[in-house]
Design an enzyme around this catalytic site. Structure first.
Site, PDB file in Angstrom:
ATOM      1  N   HIS A  41      -0.641   4.662 -10.867  1.00  0.00           N
ATOM      2  CA  HIS A  41       0.578   5.476 -10.744  1.00  0.00           C
ATOM      3  C   HIS A  41       0.808   6.236 -12.044  1.00  0.00           C
ATOM      4  O   HIS A  41       0.217   5.929 -13.078  1.00  0.00           O
ATOM      5  CB  HIS A  41       1.815   4.600 -10.569  1.00  0.00           C
ATOM      6  N   GLU A 132       1.008   1.470 -13.897  1.00  0.00           N
ATOM      7  CA  GLU A 132       1.717   2.726 -14.163  1.00  0.00           C
ATOM      8  C   GLU A 132       1.237   3.302 -15.493  1.00  0.00           C
ATOM      9  O   GLU A 132       1.196   2.587 -16.504  1.00  0.00           O
ATOM     10  CB  GLU A 132       3.229   2.472 -14.275  1.00  0.00           C
ATOM     11  N   HIS A 168      -1.539   6.360  -6.183  1.00  0.00           N
ATOM     12  CA  HIS A 168      -0.400   6.186  -5.273  1.00  0.00           C
ATOM     13  C   HIS A 168      -0.381   7.314  -4.244  1.00  0.00           C
ATOM     14  O   HIS A 168      -0.069   7.107  -3.067  1.00  0.00           O
ATOM     15  CB  HIS A 168       0.900   6.182  -6.093  1.00  0.00           C
ATOM     16  N   ASP A 178       1.805  10.940  -7.422  1.00  0.00           N
ATOM     17  CA  ASP A 178       1.284  10.406  -8.682  1.00  0.00           C
ATOM     18  C   ASP A 178      -0.020   9.648  -8.466  1.00  0.00           C
ATOM     19  O   ASP A 178      -0.219   9.104  -7.395  1.00  0.00           O
ATOM     20  CB  ASP A 178       2.338   9.500  -9.348  1.00  0.00           C
TER      21      ASP A 178
END
Ligand SMILES: [Zn+2]
Length: 193
Positions: A41, A132, A168, A178
Protein backbone atom coordinates in the site's frame (compact mmCIF):
# COMPACT_ATOMS: atom_id res chain seq x y z
CA UNK A 1 -2.42 -24.81 12.65
CA UNK A 2 -1.31 -21.35 11.61
CA UNK A 3 2.38 -20.51 11.17
CA UNK A 4 4.22 -19.81 14.43
CA UNK A 5 6.56 -17.04 13.26
CA UNK A 6 9.20 -17.81 15.85
CA UNK A 7 12.88 -17.75 14.91
CA UNK A 8 15.87 -15.40 14.91
CA UNK A 9 13.92 -12.81 12.91
CA UNK A 10 10.46 -13.19 14.44
CA UNK A 11 8.94 -13.29 17.89
CA UNK A 12 5.38 -14.68 17.59
CA UNK A 13 4.71 -12.65 14.47
CA UNK A 14 6.60 -9.53 15.54
CA UNK A 15 9.62 -8.73 13.38
CA UNK A 16 12.56 -8.18 15.70
CA UNK A 17 13.97 -5.33 13.60
CA UNK A 18 10.82 -3.19 13.44
CA UNK A 19 9.70 -0.54 15.92
CA UNK A 20 6.69 -2.06 17.62
CA UNK A 21 3.60 0.05 18.26
CA UNK A 22 0.57 -2.10 19.09
CA UNK A 23 -2.68 -1.36 17.29
CA UNK A 24 -6.00 -2.46 18.80
CA UNK A 25 -7.34 -2.87 15.24
CA UNK A 26 -6.86 -6.54 14.44
CA UNK A 27 -8.51 -9.92 14.71
CA UNK A 28 -7.56 -13.56 14.56
CA UNK A 29 -6.92 -15.20 11.22
CA UNK A 30 -9.26 -18.05 10.32
CA UNK A 31 -7.94 -21.36 11.68
CA UNK A 32 -5.55 -23.08 9.29
CA UNK A 33 -4.94 -19.98 7.18
CA UNK A 34 -2.04 -20.24 4.78
CA UNK A 35 -0.54 -16.79 4.22
CA UNK A 36 0.34 -16.56 0.54
CA UNK A 37 0.04 -12.85 -0.19
CA UNK A 38 1.81 -9.58 0.62
CA UNK A 39 -0.23 -6.45 -0.11
CA UNK A 40 1.74 -3.28 -0.81
CA UNK A 41 0.00 0.00 0.00
CA UNK A 42 0.88 3.65 0.14
CA UNK A 43 -0.41 6.18 2.63
CA UNK A 44 0.24 9.80 3.47
CA UNK A 45 -1.56 11.76 6.18
CA UNK A 46 -2.46 14.38 5.28
CA UNK A 47 -1.57 13.81 1.59
CA UNK A 48 1.88 15.34 1.23
CA UNK A 49 2.32 18.21 -1.21
CA UNK A 50 6.10 18.01 -0.95
CA UNK A 51 8.79 15.83 0.60
CA UNK A 52 8.95 18.11 3.66
CA UNK A 53 5.36 17.20 4.54
CA UNK A 54 6.12 13.57 5.33
CA UNK A 55 6.97 12.02 8.67
CA UNK A 56 4.37 13.79 10.80
CA UNK A 57 3.49 10.61 12.69
CA UNK A 58 -0.21 10.78 11.77
CA UNK A 59 -0.26 7.31 10.23
CA UNK A 60 0.99 5.82 13.49
CA UNK A 61 -1.74 7.79 15.27
CA UNK A 62 -4.40 6.53 12.83
CA UNK A 63 -3.40 2.89 13.27
CA UNK A 64 -3.52 3.19 17.07
CA UNK A 65 -6.82 5.14 17.19
CA UNK A 66 -4.97 8.18 18.52
CA UNK A 67 -5.52 10.54 15.59
CA UNK A 68 -7.11 13.89 16.43
CA UNK A 69 -9.74 14.07 13.66
CA UNK A 70 -9.90 17.86 13.98
CA UNK A 71 -6.15 18.41 13.59
CA UNK A 72 -6.38 18.76 9.79
CA UNK A 73 -9.31 19.26 7.37
CA UNK A 74 -8.37 16.12 5.43
CA UNK A 75 -8.89 13.95 8.50
CA UNK A 76 -12.63 14.65 8.30
CA UNK A 77 -12.74 12.33 5.25
CA UNK A 78 -11.45 9.40 7.30
CA UNK A 79 -13.09 10.25 10.62
CA UNK A 80 -13.70 7.27 12.93
CA UNK A 81 -12.07 4.77 10.57
CA UNK A 82 -10.59 1.84 12.44
CA UNK A 83 -7.75 0.50 10.33
CA UNK A 84 -4.29 -0.93 10.67
CA UNK A 85 -1.53 -2.55 8.71
CA UNK A 86 1.10 -4.99 9.83
CA UNK A 87 3.87 -2.64 8.71
CA UNK A 88 4.63 0.96 7.78
CA UNK A 89 7.83 2.06 6.07
CA UNK A 90 8.45 5.79 6.37
CA UNK A 91 10.25 7.89 3.74
CA UNK A 92 13.43 7.52 5.81
CA UNK A 93 13.15 3.72 5.62
CA UNK A 94 12.13 3.53 9.30
CA UNK A 95 10.08 0.38 9.78
CA UNK A 96 7.12 0.15 12.15
CA UNK A 97 4.93 -2.80 13.06
CA UNK A 98 1.42 -2.50 14.50
CA UNK A 99 -0.06 -6.00 14.34
CA UNK A 100 1.56 -9.42 14.71
CA UNK A 101 1.72 -11.30 11.42
CA UNK A 102 0.01 -14.17 13.22
CA UNK A 103 -3.03 -11.92 13.40
CA UNK A 104 -5.26 -10.29 10.81
CA UNK A 105 -4.67 -6.57 10.27
CA UNK A 106 -7.33 -4.32 8.76
CA UNK A 107 -5.64 -2.93 5.65
CA UNK A 108 -7.26 -4.33 2.51
CA UNK A 109 -11.01 -3.96 3.12
CA UNK A 110 -13.31 -5.48 0.51
CA UNK A 111 -10.90 -7.23 -1.81
CA UNK A 112 -10.38 -10.20 -4.07
CA UNK A 113 -7.25 -12.02 -5.17
CA UNK A 114 -6.78 -14.62 -7.90
CA UNK A 115 -3.67 -16.71 -7.34
CA UNK A 116 -1.34 -18.31 -9.88
CA UNK A 117 -3.50 -21.44 -9.96
CA UNK A 118 -6.54 -19.37 -10.91
CA UNK A 119 -8.19 -19.72 -7.50
CA UNK A 120 -10.02 -16.57 -6.41
CA UNK A 121 -10.29 -15.70 -2.72
CA UNK A 122 -12.07 -12.73 -1.12
CA UNK A 123 -11.31 -10.89 2.13
CA UNK A 124 -7.56 -10.64 1.56
CA UNK A 125 -6.96 -9.52 5.15
CA UNK A 126 -7.48 -13.15 6.16
CA UNK A 127 -4.44 -14.51 4.32
CA UNK A 128 -2.13 -11.55 3.65
CA UNK A 129 0.50 -9.37 5.27
CA UNK A 130 -0.06 -5.64 4.71
CA UNK A 131 2.81 -3.22 4.18
CA UNK A 132 2.23 0.52 3.91
CA UNK A 133 4.83 2.73 2.24
CA UNK A 134 4.65 6.36 3.22
CA UNK A 135 3.80 8.15 0.01
CA UNK A 136 1.11 9.58 -2.23
CA UNK A 137 -0.22 7.20 -4.92
CA UNK A 138 1.48 7.88 -8.24
CA UNK A 139 4.63 9.38 -6.77
CA UNK A 140 7.95 7.62 -6.53
CA UNK A 141 9.28 6.05 -3.35
CA UNK A 142 12.69 6.44 -1.72
CA UNK A 143 15.65 4.07 -1.99
CA UNK A 144 15.62 3.76 1.81
CA UNK A 145 12.04 2.47 1.59
CA UNK A 146 12.91 -0.17 -1.02
CA UNK A 147 15.84 -1.29 1.13
CA UNK A 148 13.65 -1.75 4.21
CA UNK A 149 10.97 -3.42 2.10
CA UNK A 150 13.49 -5.82 0.60
CA UNK A 151 14.78 -6.96 4.01
CA UNK A 152 11.25 -7.28 5.32
CA UNK A 153 10.07 -9.30 2.32
CA UNK A 154 13.01 -11.65 2.77
CA UNK A 155 12.11 -12.09 6.44
CA UNK A 156 8.44 -12.80 5.62
CA UNK A 157 9.54 -15.27 2.96
CA UNK A 158 11.47 -17.05 5.72
CA UNK A 159 8.15 -18.07 7.26
CA UNK A 160 5.73 -18.05 4.32
CA UNK A 161 6.56 -19.86 1.11
CA UNK A 162 5.21 -19.27 -2.39
CA UNK A 163 4.25 -15.68 -1.62
CA UNK A 164 2.75 -13.41 -4.22
CA UNK A 165 3.16 -9.63 -4.03
CA UNK A 166 0.38 -7.34 -5.19
CA UNK A 167 -0.72 -3.74 -4.78
CA UNK A 168 -3.89 -2.71 -2.99
CA UNK A 169 -5.04 -1.35 -6.36
CA UNK A 170 -4.86 -4.88 -7.82
CA UNK A 171 -7.11 -6.54 -5.22
CA UNK A 172 -9.59 -3.64 -4.93
CA UNK A 173 -9.64 -2.18 -8.47
CA UNK A 174 -11.79 0.89 -8.94
CA UNK A 175 -11.90 1.46 -5.19
CA UNK A 176 -8.19 1.85 -4.40
CA UNK A 177 -5.28 3.31 -6.37
CA UNK A 178 -2.32 2.63 -4.09
CA UNK A 179 0.62 2.26 -4.27
CA UNK A 180 0.13 3.58 -7.81
CA UNK A 181 2.31 4.01 -10.86
CA UNK A 182 5.28 5.35 -8.89
CA UNK A 183 5.94 1.98 -7.31
CA UNK A 184 8.69 0.05 -9.07
CA UNK A 185 7.40 -3.53 -9.34
CA UNK A 186 10.37 -4.67 -11.42
CA UNK A 187 12.72 -3.52 -8.65
CA UNK A 188 10.68 -5.43 -6.09
CA UNK A 189 10.76 -8.60 -8.21
CA UNK A 190 14.49 -8.19 -8.81
CA UNK A 191 15.22 -7.77 -5.11
CA UNK A 192 13.11 -10.80 -4.27
CA UNK A 193 15.43 -12.77 -6.52
ZN1 LIG B 1 -4.10 0.64 0.56
Amino acid sequence: MNALWLDGLWDRGWYRFARRLDSPNFGVRPEGTLIDLVVIHSISLPPAASEADYGGGYVQQLFTNQLDWDAHPYFESIRDQKVSSHFLIERTGALWQFVSCQDRAWHAGQSSYTNKLGVTKNNCNDFSVGIELEGVPGEIFKDAQYESLSSLNAAISHICHGLDFVGHEHIAPGRKDDPGSGFDWSRLKRELG
